[in-house]
Design a protein around this motif. Structure first.
Motif, PDB file in Angstrom:
ATOM      1  N   ALA A   1       9.732  -1.402  39.420  1.00 41.49           N
ATOM      2  CA  ALA A   1       9.381  -1.560  38.006  1.00 41.49           C
ATOM      3  C   ALA A   1      10.351  -2.498  37.299  1.00 41.49           C
ATOM      4  CB  ALA A   1       9.378  -0.204  37.310  1.00 41.49           C
ATOM      5  N   VAL A   2       9.794  -3.337  36.458  1.00 38.66           N
ATOM      6  CA  VAL A   2      10.584  -4.202  35.576  1.00 38.66           C
ATOM      7  C   VAL A   2      10.112  -3.944  34.152  1.00 38.66           C
ATOM      8  CG1 VAL A   2      11.217  -6.559  34.958  1.00 38.66           C
ATOM      9  CG2 VAL A   2      10.828  -5.962  37.369  1.00 38.66           C
ATOM     10  N   GLY A   3      11.041  -3.546  33.279  1.00 35.68           N
ATOM     11  CA  GLY A   3      10.672  -3.202  31.911  1.00 35.68           C
ATOM     12  C   GLY A   3      11.630  -3.784  30.894  1.00 35.68           C
ATOM     13  N   PRO A   4      11.485  -3.383  29.640  1.00 35.41           N
ATOM     14  CA  PRO A   4      12.345  -3.908  28.573  1.00 35.41           C
ATOM     15  C   PRO A   4      13.824  -3.604  28.770  1.00 35.41           C
ATOM     16  CG  PRO A   4      10.416  -2.824  27.661  1.00 35.41           C
ATOM     17  CD  PRO A   4      10.439  -2.495  29.114  1.00 35.41           C
ATOM     18  N   ASN A   5      14.146  -2.584  29.593  1.00 34.80           N
ATOM     19  CA  ASN A   5      15.545  -2.196  29.788  1.00 34.80           C
ATOM     20  C   ASN A   5      15.994  -2.353  31.244  1.00 34.80           C
ATOM     21  OD1 ASN A   5      16.737  -0.898  27.137  1.00 34.80           O
ATOM     22  ND2 ASN A   5      14.598  -0.244  27.265  1.00 34.80           N
ATOM     23  N   GLY A   6      15.529  -3.398  31.893  1.00 38.75           N
ATOM     24  CA  GLY A   6      15.999  -3.709  33.246  1.00 38.75           C
ATOM     25  C   GLY A   6      14.954  -3.471  34.304  1.00 38.75           C
ATOM     26  N   GLN A   7      15.418  -3.211  35.519  1.00 34.31           N
ATOM     27  CA  GLN A   7      14.514  -2.975  36.635  1.00 34.31           C
ATOM     28  C   GLN A   7      15.024  -1.804  37.468  1.00 34.31           C
ATOM     29  OE1 GLN A   7      14.526  -6.687  38.768  1.00 34.31           O
ATOM     30  NE2 GLN A   7      16.510  -6.317  39.722  1.00 34.31           N
ATOM     31  N   ALA A   8      14.111  -1.165  38.195  1.00 26.76           N
ATOM     32  CA  ALA A   8      14.486  -0.004  38.999  1.00 26.76           C
ATOM     33  C   ALA A   8      13.426   0.244  40.050  1.00 26.76           C
ATOM     34  CB  ALA A   8      14.657   1.232  38.120  1.00 26.76           C
ATOM     35  N   ASN A   9      13.821   0.915  41.130  1.00 25.30           N
ATOM     36  CA  ASN A   9      12.891   1.395  42.143  1.00 25.30           C
ATOM     37  C   ASN A   9      12.627   2.872  41.875  1.00 25.30           C
ATOM     38  OD1 ASN A   9      12.692  -1.060  43.545  1.00 25.30           O
ATOM     39  ND2 ASN A   9      14.498  -0.601  44.768  1.00 25.30           N
ATOM     40  N   LEU A  10      11.380   3.205  41.589  1.00 24.48           N
ATOM     41  CA  LEU A  10      11.022   4.582  41.270  1.00 24.48           C
ATOM     42  C   LEU A  10      10.528   5.288  42.532  1.00 24.48           C
ATOM     43  CD1 LEU A  10       8.961   3.991  37.986  1.00 24.48           C
ATOM     44  CD2 LEU A  10      11.443   4.017  38.295  1.00 24.48           C
ATOM     45  N   VAL A  11      10.951   6.543  42.695  1.00 20.77           N
ATOM     46  CA  VAL A  11      10.529   7.359  43.831  1.00 20.77           C
ATOM     47  C   VAL A  11       9.903   8.657  43.328  1.00 20.77           C
ATOM     48  CG1 VAL A  11      12.246   6.386  45.393  1.00 20.77           C
ATOM     49  CG2 VAL A  11      12.819   8.404  44.047  1.00 20.77           C
ATOM     50  N   PHE A  12       9.143   9.289  44.194  1.00 15.06           N
ATOM     51  CA  PHE A  12       8.404  10.490  43.829  1.00 15.06           C
ATOM     52  C   PHE A  12       9.326  11.680  43.571  1.00 15.06           C
ATOM     53  CE2 PHE A  12       6.528  14.543  45.089  1.00 15.06           C
ATOM     54  CZ  PHE A  12       5.363  14.561  44.337  1.00 15.06           C
ATOM     55  N   THR A  13       8.931  12.516  42.622  1.00 11.31           N
ATOM     56  CA  THR A  13       9.616  13.784  42.388  1.00 11.31           C
ATOM     57  C   THR A  13       8.593  14.824  41.951  1.00 11.31           C
ATOM     58  OG1 THR A  13      11.422  14.895  41.214  1.00 11.31           O
ATOM     59  CG2 THR A  13      10.109  13.330  39.954  1.00 11.31           C
ATOM     60  N   ASP A  14       8.830  16.079  42.288  1.00 11.51           N
ATOM     61  CA  ASP A  14       8.039  17.175  41.737  1.00 11.51           C
ATOM     62  C   ASP A  14       8.950  18.155  41.005  1.00 11.51           C
ATOM     63  OD1 ASP A  14       9.320  18.317  43.885  1.00 11.51           O
ATOM     64  OD2 ASP A  14       7.503  18.660  45.057  1.00 11.51           O
TER      65      ASP A  14
ATOM     66  N   SER B   1      14.607  10.454  18.846  1.00 10.67           N
ATOM     67  CA  SER B   1      16.016  10.143  18.637  1.00 10.67           C
ATOM     68  C   SER B   1      16.162   8.771  17.991  1.00 10.67           C
ATOM     69  CB  SER B   1      16.772  10.175  19.976  1.00 10.67           C
ATOM     70  OG  SER B   1      18.078   9.679  19.822  1.00 10.67           O
ATOM     71  N   GLY B   2      17.032   8.707  17.016  1.00 10.31           N
ATOM     72  CA  GLY B   2      17.259   7.424  16.366  1.00 10.31           C
ATOM     73  C   GLY B   2      18.145   6.491  17.163  1.00 10.31           C
ATOM     74  N   SER B   3      18.854   7.024  18.159  1.00 14.15           N
ATOM     75  CA  SER B   3      19.787   6.202  18.923  1.00 14.15           C
ATOM     76  C   SER B   3      19.214   5.722  20.253  1.00 14.15           C
ATOM     77  CB  SER B   3      21.077   6.992  19.202  1.00 14.15           C
ATOM     78  OG  SER B   3      20.799   8.159  19.953  1.00 14.15           O
ATOM     79  N   GLU B   4      18.050   6.239  20.649  1.00 13.56           N
ATOM     80  CA  GLU B   4      17.437   5.852  21.923  1.00 13.56           C
ATOM     81  C   GLU B   4      16.125   5.111  21.680  1.00 13.56           C
ATOM     82  OE1 GLU B   4      18.989   6.131  24.633  1.00 13.56           O
ATOM     83  OE2 GLU B   4      20.483   7.696  24.305  1.00 13.56           O
ATOM     84  N   GLU B   5      15.713   4.347  22.678  1.00 11.83           N
ATOM     85  CA  GLU B   5      14.470   3.589  22.581  1.00 11.83           C
ATOM     86  C   GLU B   5      13.502   4.030  23.668  1.00 11.83           C
ATOM     87  OE1 GLU B   5      15.509  -0.474  22.960  1.00 11.83           O
ATOM     88  OE2 GLU B   5      16.527  -0.599  21.034  1.00 11.83           O
ATOM     89  N   SER B   6      12.226   4.008  23.345  1.00 10.61           N
ATOM     90  CA  SER B   6      11.184   4.321  24.316  1.00 10.61           C
ATOM     91  C   SER B   6      10.202   3.165  24.381  1.00 10.61           C
ATOM     92  CB  SER B   6      10.454   5.610  23.927  1.00 10.61           C
ATOM     93  OG  SER B   6       9.436   5.911  24.848  1.00 10.61           O
TER      94      SER B   6
ATOM     95  N   PRO C   1      13.555   1.861  33.655  1.00  9.53           N
ATOM     96  CA  PRO C   1      13.730   0.610  32.921  1.00  9.53           C
ATOM     97  C   PRO C   1      12.794   0.447  31.725  1.00  9.53           C
ATOM     98  CG  PRO C   1      12.315   0.215  34.783  1.00  9.53           C
ATOM     99  CD  PRO C   1      12.679   1.676  34.833  1.00  9.53           C
ATOM    100  N   PHE C   2      11.998   1.477  31.418  1.00  9.68           N
ATOM    101  CA  PHE C   2      11.057   1.376  30.307  1.00  9.68           C
ATOM    102  C   PHE C   2      11.748   1.631  28.972  1.00  9.68           C
ATOM    103  CE2 PHE C   2       8.991   3.094  34.113  1.00  9.68           C
ATOM    104  CZ  PHE C   2       8.093   2.075  34.380  1.00  9.68           C
ATOM    105  N   GLY C   3      12.524   2.711  28.894  1.00  2.63           N
ATOM    106  CA  GLY C   3      13.280   3.044  27.703  1.00  2.63           C
ATOM    107  C   GLY C   3      14.770   2.881  27.933  1.00  2.63           C
ATOM    108  N   SER C   4      15.562   3.451  27.030  1.00  2.01           N
ATOM    109  CA  SER C   4      17.010   3.233  27.093  1.00  2.01           C
ATOM    110  C   SER C   4      17.765   4.376  27.757  1.00  2.01           C
ATOM    111  CB  SER C   4      17.564   3.022  25.682  1.00  2.01           C
ATOM    112  OG  SER C   4      17.287   4.150  24.858  1.00  2.01           O
ATOM    113  N   LEU C   5      17.113   5.533  28.000  1.00  2.00           N
ATOM    114  CA  LEU C   5      17.816   6.641  28.652  1.00  2.00           C
ATOM    115  C   LEU C   5      18.186   6.274  30.076  1.00  2.00           C
ATOM    116  CD1 LEU C   5      15.684   9.690  27.449  1.00  2.00           C
ATOM    117  CD2 LEU C   5      17.911   8.977  26.613  1.00  2.00           C
ATOM    118  N   ASP C   6      19.387   6.701  30.505  1.00  2.00           N
ATOM    119  CA  ASP C   6      19.838   6.344  31.847  1.00  2.00           C
ATOM    120  C   ASP C   6      19.379   7.380  32.858  1.00  2.00           C
ATOM    121  OD1 ASP C   6      21.501   8.446  31.324  1.00  2.00           O
ATOM    122  OD2 ASP C   6      23.315   7.254  31.110  1.00  2.00           O
ATOM    123  N   ALA C   7      20.156   7.553  33.927  1.00  2.00           N
ATOM    124  CA  ALA C   7      19.695   8.344  35.074  1.00  2.00           C
ATOM    125  C   ALA C   7      19.373   9.791  34.758  1.00  2.00           C
ATOM    126  CB  ALA C   7      20.738   8.282  36.186  1.00  2.00           C
TER     127      ALA C   7
END
Length: 239
Positions: free
Chosen positions: A104-117, A196-201, A174-180
């Motif tokens: 994924a490449v989004g407004p806040n960088g890029q990342a490899n997403l993996v499955f989770t349940d 939240s006023g300090s985070e972006e989505s 990489p979509f919003g601003s929250l980290d790991a």
């Protein structure tokens, strides 16, 4: 006029030399034949493997039927969930979504997403109806069935009869601003970017690109583009 060889010892030496040459030629021919047979077998195996890989790249591809965003806050223009509906391509065999990755490449960088349940605080997604996409960690995606229930890794298999939705957290990188980790470690509460006023989505006017890579490395490209204006909380908008 004719010369007769009367030395029996000399005649024996000539016969043995001829026999040695003959045996050497047979041995060389046998070795050459063995090399050719081994080479042919190796090339056949390579051709079969290459053919199977090529077939898998075509037949084990994931089709995307729709991309939808669920509005979390219309006033701030942010999404609460991103859902990508997927199915197996025509003629495809079973595709394990738990072994699938999303680049994924989004407004806040890029990342490899993996499955989770599992949600960000360790809650089993399949056992609770209270969890949603905003409770997924960054670099993770979950899978929902047609009823909207999250499913486990064992069930997340496209078999030509069942369609699923890949769900990601638009608040997380990489979509919003929250980290790991989107969990507040002190009290276990969640951080919602759209509250939240300090985070972006991910939201109004944002774009993102996805490469969905199946276990056989077949790739499906998806472009997400949010509308420029949301009208109400909870509405579904086409991306």
């Amino acid at each position: 006029m004719f010369e007769f060889i009367t030395n029996n010892e000399e005649r024996g030496q000539v016969g043995i030399g001829t026999l040695i040459v003959f045996i050497a030629m047979v041995l060389v021919a046998a070795i050459a034949a063995g090399v050719l047979i081994n080479t042919a077998g190796f090339l056949q195996s390579q051709a079969e493997a290459t053919g199977q890989e090529s077939t898998d790249l075509v037949s084990e591809r994931i089709d995307v039927s729709s991309e939808v965003g669920i509005v979390g806050n219309a006033d701030s223009g942010e999404l609460d969930a991103i859902r990508v509906s997927v199915s197996g391509a025509a003629g495809s065999s079973q595709i394990d979504l738990s072994e699938t990755t999303i680049q994924a490449v989004g407004p806040n960088g890029q990342a490899n997403l993996v499955f989770t349940d599992t949600s960000a605080n360790g809650t089993d997604l399949t056992s609770s109806s209270a969890v949603n996409a905003s409770q997924l960690n960054a670099s993770k995606f979950a899978v929902q069935d047609s009823s909207g229930s999250f499913i486990s890794a064992d069930s997340a298999v496209l078999d030509g009869e069942q369609d699923y939705a890949i769900v990601v957290n638009p608040s997380a990188q990489p979509f919003g601003s929250l980290d790991a980790d989107s969990v507040n470690a002190s009290d276990g509460s969640y951080t919602y970017a759209h509250l939240s006023g300090s985070e972006e989505s991910f939201g109004q006017g944002d774009t993102s690109s996805l490469e969905i890579v199946s276990p056989s490395s077949a790739t499906t490209s998806v472009e997400l583009s949010a509308p420029d204006l949301f009208t109400e909380d909870g509405e579904a908008v086409r991306l």
